[in-house]
Enzyme design. Sequence first.
Site, PDB file in Angstrom:
ATOM      1  CB  SER A   1      -0.891  -0.011   1.252  1.00 52.35           C
ATOM      2  OG  SER A   1      -1.575   1.210   1.417  1.00 52.35           O
TER       3      SER A   1
ATOM      4  CE1 TYR B   1      -4.729  -2.358   4.564  1.00 54.33           C
ATOM      5  CE2 TYR B   1      -3.530  -0.321   4.152  1.00 54.33           C
ATOM      6  CZ  TYR B   1      -4.155  -1.464   3.680  1.00 54.33           C
ATOM      7  OH  TYR B   1      -4.194  -1.702   2.324  1.00 54.33           O
TER       8      TYR B   1
END
Length: 255
Positions: free
Chosen positions: A152, A166
Site C-alpha cells: 500500500s 494497517y
Amino acid sequence: MRSDRMKKSVSETITKCAWITGASSGIGAAMAHAFAGAGYCVALTARSDEALRAVAAELDRSPEEIRLFPGDVTDRARIAAIAADIVAWAGRIDVLCNNAGLNVPLRRWDQLDWESWDRVIATNLTGALNVIAAALDPMRRQKSGVMIHTSSWAGRFHADVAGVPYGASKHALTDLSASLNAQEGANGIRSTALCPGEVATPLLTKRPGFDAARAAQVIQPEDVAGLALHVAEMNPNVAVHEITLAPVVRPTSET
C-alpha cells in the site's frame, strides 16, 4: 480414472501458473482476470468458495485451467496444503500474487481495539508470511518464480487515514518483499511490493468518511492487476523491488 487422467494432462500442458490470494473481489479478482487473459492457469484462494466460483465463472479460460482452493491465509497448515495441491495440479507455481488483506473501522490510537487490530496483523502480516513460506519451496525447486505483494501507499509512507495497524502491517510486508530479493535471488526468485494509494475496492469503500462518489477518480483494481502482470512478464534478470502509485490529485469540485 478420468479425474487422474485430467490432472495429468493439465500438469503436462500448463506452462505458467499464477496463485492469487484474496481472489474473490477487488484487486485479487482483477488479477485473476489479468493472468487468465494472458494465458496463465490460475489458482484462486479466498475464504469464500461461493465468491471464488463467481469470479471463476467470469474468466476466459477452460475449466481445466482454473482451480479453486478456498482457505484462510491465517491458517498456516491449510495454506501449506494448498501450495502442495497447486503443484500436484499444475506442476509449478510461477507467480504468487500475495493479495489477501483487510482493514478495520477503528484505526487510531485513541480508538485502540486489540481484537480488531490483531486481526489486521494476523491477516496482512502473518497471513502474508504463511503464503510466502508455502510458495518458496516449489519456486526454489524450479529455480524461478515471481512474488507480487499487494502492499500500500501506507506501506511506503505514513498515511494517517489508513490506520495504525494497517500501516504497520503494510510497512512490514514491503520489507518482507525486499528481504526476498536479498536472500532468494540466488534461487531465481524475484519479489515486488505494489504500493498503491486509494484503489476502488470494497476495502476502500468501508473507510470511515469515504465519499463513494470519489471511487471513479481513484486507482482501479484493473490498474493494479495490469501492473502485476507486467512485472510478472519482465526479464527474469530484473527484480522490481517496489512500485508506488497514487491517484492523480484533482480539484475537489471536479466530477
